[in-house]
Scaffold this active site. Structure first.
Site, PDB file in Angstrom:
ATOM      1  N   ASP A 176       0.848  -1.190   0.000  1.00  0.00           N
ATOM      2  CA  ASP A 176       0.000   0.000   0.000  1.00  0.00           C
ATOM      3  C   ASP A 176       0.881   1.236   0.000  1.00  0.00           C
ATOM      4  O   ASP A 176       2.019   1.194   0.500  1.00  0.00           O
ATOM      5  CB  ASP A 176      -0.934   0.032   1.210  1.00  0.00           C
ATOM      6  CG  ASP A 176      -2.168   0.903   0.950  1.00  0.00           C
ATOM      7  OD1 ASP A 176      -3.163   0.374   0.420  1.00  0.00           O
ATOM      8  OD2 ASP A 176      -2.119   2.108   1.256  1.00  0.00           O
ATOM      9  N   ASP A 192       5.920   3.582  -2.886  1.00  0.00           N
ATOM     10  CA  ASP A 192       5.710   4.971  -3.297  1.00  0.00           C
ATOM     11  C   ASP A 192       4.632   5.087  -4.370  1.00  0.00           C
ATOM     12  O   ASP A 192       3.910   6.069  -4.438  1.00  0.00           O
ATOM     13  CB  ASP A 192       7.015   5.578  -3.812  1.00  0.00           C
ATOM     14  CG  ASP A 192       8.058   5.710  -2.702  1.00  0.00           C
ATOM     15  OD1 ASP A 192       7.664   5.951  -1.545  1.00  0.00           O
ATOM     16  OD2 ASP A 192       9.255   5.553  -2.995  1.00  0.00           O
ATOM     17  N   ASP A 205      -7.459  -4.829  -5.451  1.00  0.00           N
ATOM     18  CA  ASP A 205      -8.690  -4.160  -5.009  1.00  0.00           C
ATOM     19  C   ASP A 205      -8.429  -2.669  -5.208  1.00  0.00           C
ATOM     20  O   ASP A 205      -7.991  -1.973  -4.296  1.00  0.00           O
ATOM     21  CB  ASP A 205      -8.989  -4.508  -3.557  1.00  0.00           C
ATOM     22  CG  ASP A 205     -10.275  -3.864  -3.064  1.00  0.00           C
ATOM     23  OD1 ASP A 205     -11.088  -3.454  -3.910  1.00  0.00           O
ATOM     24  OD2 ASP A 205     -10.461  -3.749  -1.846  1.00  0.00           O
ATOM     25  N   CYS A 264     -15.111  -1.494  -5.520  1.00  0.00           N
ATOM     26  CA  CYS A 264     -16.410  -1.385  -4.853  1.00  0.00           C
ATOM     27  C   CYS A 264     -17.203  -0.265  -5.538  1.00  0.00           C
ATOM     28  O   CYS A 264     -17.808   0.578  -4.888  1.00  0.00           O
ATOM     29  CB  CYS A 264     -16.274  -1.156  -3.353  1.00  0.00           C
ATOM     30  SG  CYS A 264     -15.228   0.245  -2.887  1.00  0.00           S
TER      31      CYS A 264
END
Length: 421
Positions: free
Chosen positions: A257, A284, A304, A357
């Protein structure tokens, strides 16, 4: 909705709503911060204040059409109580000043009929038009209604620690109304107001909060023991926890992340879940050298991707007012770049899953179609067949499309690919 509202509750709801409507930060973080500052607020106070704020956010388009764009937060709460919750002028009378009583009387006597699709769906015009371009008006109206209802709370059992039936039995024995989710074999559904933070099943890592749709993404990736797996946009680790448990805490699971803060938040959750195979890595950007070193080595990669989040409007109704068309255009470019970078990690025969989502075609099928056209070494794998192998009976076809209208989950999209030799 209780009718025994106090002046203090109304004042607090108005103060919090005023802060939320600045749209400088996500509503859930503003609400959490407000309650941290007001620790003396009782459970009933908190319930009304939060319900009022989210109720106004859900119905903001119509409320502002009725009372005016520049109306202050207090009058928006009163309009919500009157127009949406159906309280009478007499019930509100003890809370009102003389001027407010006259205003409420005028509001009660006025008539309002929403005209545009945006007003009827309580959505911004540009978002309503995009949904209409994907479907017909009847379905858009029904979907918007489903998105405007509060969601129940979904839990996921940790298969390293407990079986679902045993967790259900414990919850029911504690007086918590709970039922198995219809699709995920690991899911349990409870009332959204259920307090679980101190429940033994939560504190020992046997259960976690995770929407049923999100659980299905992990089952779609289907990682196995001893594999090398990457959760490319791990965030605070909700899906990472599931992937690690499905791997039985073996192999190597990278949690990538760009936010070190989010990955730090995941660490106590990982420890509580009993996972020792997760390796959080702050990067990064999607083309970070730490990622390039792992090219062609991963058995499975989950992307995701950061997205508009419009599939989560039941829980985050402020998103429809905070997102913009310009931001959406930038997001789709980022999504395509992230998917291309993540694909380089997958070894021949390995699986790649792209998920959002979002409910919008340009973030979902549009990204996948462009990826397949540019990456002939990847072939699509039917989501329905993968889920069937995990014991999930869901007619979805090649790509997974979930929404609260048809499935009573948050809105999710996912597509699975295999890298050919």
């Amino acid at each position: 909705m209780t009718t025994n509202i106090t002046s203090a509750q109304l004042d607090a709801a108005a103060d919090l709503l005023d802060e939320v409507l600045r749209f400088q930060f996500p509503a859930d973080s503003v609400v959490s911060g407000f309650f941290r500052k007001n620790r003396n607020a009782g459970a009933r106070d908190r319930a009304f204040i939060a319900e009022a704020v989210y109720g106004v956010l859900r119905n903001l388009r119509q409320l502002r059409a009725v009372v005016g764009e520049s109306t202050r937060a207090r009058k928006l709460v009163l309009a919500w109580l009157l127009r949406v919750e159906g309280l009478s002028q007499r019930q509100l009378a003890p809370l009102l000043s003389r001027g407010e009583a006259e205003w409420v009387g005028e509001l009660k006597a006025s008539s309002y009929q929403p005209v545009s699709l945006g007003e009827r769906t309580n959505l911004p015009d540009w978002l309503a038009e995009r949904l209409l371009a994907q479907s017909d008006e009847t379905r858009v109206m029904a979907l918007a209604s489903a998105l405007n209802r509060p969601a129940l709370l979904d839990l996921r059992v940790n298969p390293l620690k407990i079986e679902r039936d045993a967790a259900l039995e414990r919850l029911l024995a504690n007086g918590i109304t709970a039922q198995p989710t219809p699709y995920s074999p690991l899911g349990i559904r409870v009332d959204a107001r259920t307090a679980l933070q101190r429940h033994p099943l939560f504190t020992d890592g046997s259960i976690e909060v995770q929407d049923e749709g999100s659980q299905l993404l992990g089952l779609l990736l289907a990682p196995r023991r001893s594999e090398m797996v990457a959760d490319f946009c791990a965030g605070a680790g909700g899906k990472t926890l599931l992937l690690g448990a499905l791997m039985r805490s073996t192999g190597r699971l990278y949690a990538f992340d760009v936010s070190e803060k989010r990955l730090q938040k995941a660490k106590p959750r990982l420890a509580r879940a009993g996972l020792s195979n997760v390796h959080p890595v702050t990067i990064d950007h999607e083309n970070d050298a730490r990622i390039k070193r792992l090219a062609g080595k991963m058995d499975r990669v989950l992307v995701d991707a950061p997205c508009s989040g419009f599939g989560t409007l039941r829980r985050n109704p402020d998103l429809k007012w905070r997102q913009t068309e310009a931001a959406l255009a930038a997001l789709t470019q980022k999504q395509a770049s992230i998917l291309a970078a993540a694909a380089r990690l997958v070894k021949p025969g390995g699986r790649l899953v792209y998920a959002t989502c979002s409910l919008l075609r340009e973030e979902n099928d549009g990204i996948v179609d462009a990826f397949l056209a540019a990456q002939p070494q990847f072939r699509p794998v039917a989501a329905e067949e993968i889920l069937k192998q995990a014991g999930v009976a869901l007619e979805t076809g090649e790509r997974l499309h979930l929404d609260p209208l048809r499935h009573n989950t948050d809105g999710f999209f996912a597509a699975a690919f295999e890298r050919t030799a």
